[in-house]
Motif scaffolding. Structure first.
Motif, mmCIF file in Angstrom:
data_model
loop_
_atom_site.group_PDB
_atom_site.id
_atom_site.type_symbol
_atom_site.label_atom_id
_atom_site.label_comp_id
_atom_site.label_asym_id
_atom_site.label_seq_id
_atom_site.Cartn_x
_atom_site.Cartn_y
_atom_site.Cartn_z
ATOM 1 N N VAL A 54 0.993 -1.225 -0.168
ATOM 2 C CA VAL A 54 0.059 0.130 -0.118
ATOM 3 C C VAL A 54 0.970 1.189 0.056
ATOM 4 N N PRO A 55 1.422 1.648 -1.243
ATOM 5 C CA PRO A 55 2.430 2.891 -1.205
ATOM 6 C C PRO A 55 1.480 4.189 -0.933
ATOM 7 N N LYS A 56 0.261 4.264 -0.994
ATOM 8 C CA LYS A 56 -0.347 5.752 -0.595
ATOM 9 C C LYS A 56 -1.249 5.311 0.434
ATOM 10 N N THR A 57 -1.084 6.137 1.439
ATOM 11 C CA THR A 57 -2.344 6.095 2.472
ATOM 12 C C THR A 57 -3.670 6.040 1.723
ATOM 13 N N MET A 129 -12.648 18.623 11.467
ATOM 14 C CA MET A 129 -13.725 18.117 10.404
ATOM 15 C C MET A 129 -13.160 18.686 9.305
ATOM 16 N N CYS A 130 -12.775 19.946 9.165
ATOM 17 C CA CYS A 130 -12.494 20.725 8.135
ATOM 18 C C CYS A 130 -11.260 20.293 7.324
ATOM 19 N N ALA A 131 -10.298 19.873 8.167
ATOM 20 C CA ALA A 131 -9.055 19.433 7.843
ATOM 21 C C ALA A 131 -9.160 17.978 7.089
ATOM 22 N N ILE A 132 -9.687 17.121 7.557
ATOM 23 C CA ILE A 132 -9.713 15.762 7.150
ATOM 24 C C ILE A 132 -10.591 15.639 5.513
ATOM 25 N N GLY A 133 -11.471 16.576 5.435
ATOM 26 C CA GLY A 133 -12.194 16.731 4.203
ATOM 27 C C GLY A 133 -11.065 17.411 3.102
ATOM 28 N N GLY A 134 -10.210 18.483 3.741
ATOM 29 C CA GLY A 134 -9.357 19.052 2.577
ATOM 30 C C GLY A 134 -8.046 17.750 2.290
ATOM 31 N N ILE A 135 -7.848 16.939 3.486
ATOM 32 C CA ILE A 135 -6.727 16.267 3.323
ATOM 33 C C ILE A 135 -7.054 15.122 2.363
ATOM 34 N N ALA A 136 -8.151 14.495 2.457
ATOM 35 C CA ALA A 136 -8.603 13.540 1.745
ATOM 36 C C ALA A 136 -8.950 13.934 0.319
ATOM 37 N N THR A 137 -9.582 15.132 0.146
ATOM 38 C CA THR A 137 -9.851 15.744 -1.352
ATOM 39 C C THR A 137 -8.228 15.965 -1.964
ATOM 40 N N GLN A 138 -7.355 16.524 -1.270
ATOM 41 C CA GLN A 138 -5.950 16.908 -1.779
ATOM 42 C C GLN A 138 -5.367 15.703 -2.037
ATOM 43 N N THR A 139 -5.468 14.839 -1.438
ATOM 44 C CA THR A 139 -4.741 13.435 -1.524
ATOM 45 C C THR A 139 -5.270 12.750 -2.913
ATOM 46 N N VAL A 140 -6.594 12.783 -3.096
ATOM 47 C CA VAL A 140 -7.139 12.082 -3.964
ATOM 48 C C VAL A 140 -6.850 12.862 -5.305
ATOM 49 N N ILE A 141 -7.041 14.110 -5.350
ATOM 50 C CA ILE A 141 -6.576 14.781 -6.400
ATOM 51 C C ILE A 141 -5.005 15.007 -6.934
ATOM 52 N N THR A 142 -4.344 15.160 -5.959
ATOM 53 C CA THR A 142 -2.919 15.241 -6.327
ATOM 54 C C THR A 142 -2.066 13.708 -6.440
ATOM 55 N N GLY A 143 -2.450 12.856 -5.525
ATOM 56 C CA GLY A 143 -1.865 11.722 -5.381
ATOM 57 C C GLY A 143 -0.755 11.348 -4.454
ATOM 58 N N GLY A 145 0.995 11.888 -0.550
ATOM 59 C CA GLY A 145 0.927 11.875 0.839
ATOM 60 C C GLY A 145 1.332 12.936 1.651
ATOM 61 N N PHE A 146 1.522 12.962 2.871
ATOM 62 C CA PHE A 146 1.810 14.202 3.575
ATOM 63 C C PHE A 146 3.334 14.957 3.049
#
Length: 149
Positions: A54-57, A129-143, A145-146
């Motif tokens: 699992v290379p990406k979270t 709650m705002c942060a997790i939405g942003g983190i999930a969205t940006q991770t999916v869009i950009t591919g 991780g941290f």
């Protein structure tokens, strides 16, 4: 009191439930933020959880649908049945404060400290709650991780 839609006036008997839900979702979001960041650096032992498997979270959800995800759903359901449902009933009857599970290890002794602690928990939960939405969205869009850039 932040209530732009006026829900506390329209549904005033449900205000304790709303606060309970907000605190619970805030606590869950705080754990989710940690759960999104930490696996980019540290993994639990086992081939199924390795960086190679699992290379990406963000891919962990689909990679672990068989087995661990079912067990996670089972434990969350059990928690909701045994703990959450009775606690919401007690909150609605006025027998306990929203979000109070009786864990007082780090809870301040004085009234002012308790109010500050409760407000900080509420604000940090809202931020998470705002942060997790942003983190999930940006991770999916950009591919990526941290640090999610």
């Amino acid at each position: 009191e932040f209530d732009p839609l006026g829900l506390s006036e329209t549904y005033s008997p449900l205000v304790p439930f709303f606060r309970e839900a907000e605190i619970r979702h805030g606590r869950t979001a705080q754990l989710a933020v940690l759960g999104y960041i930490i696996p980019d650096f540290v993994r639990i032992p086992g081939e199924a959880y390795s960086f190679e498997a699992v290379p990406k979270t963000v891919d962990a959800h689909n990679a672990l649908l068989e087995g661990p995800m079912h067990q996670l759903l089972l434990w969350i359901s059990l928690w909701d049945i045994v703990i959450t449902y009775p606690s919401i009933q007690a909150t609605m009857k006025g027998e306990r404060a929203p979000g109070d599970y009786g864990i007082r290890m780090l809870y301040p002794k004085d009234e002012a400290g308790q109010k500050k602690y409760e407000l900080n928990e509420l604000l940090h939960g809202r931020l998470a709650m705002c942060a997790i939405g942003g983190i999930a969205t940006q991770t999916v869009i950009t591919g990526h991780g941290f640090p999610f850039l």
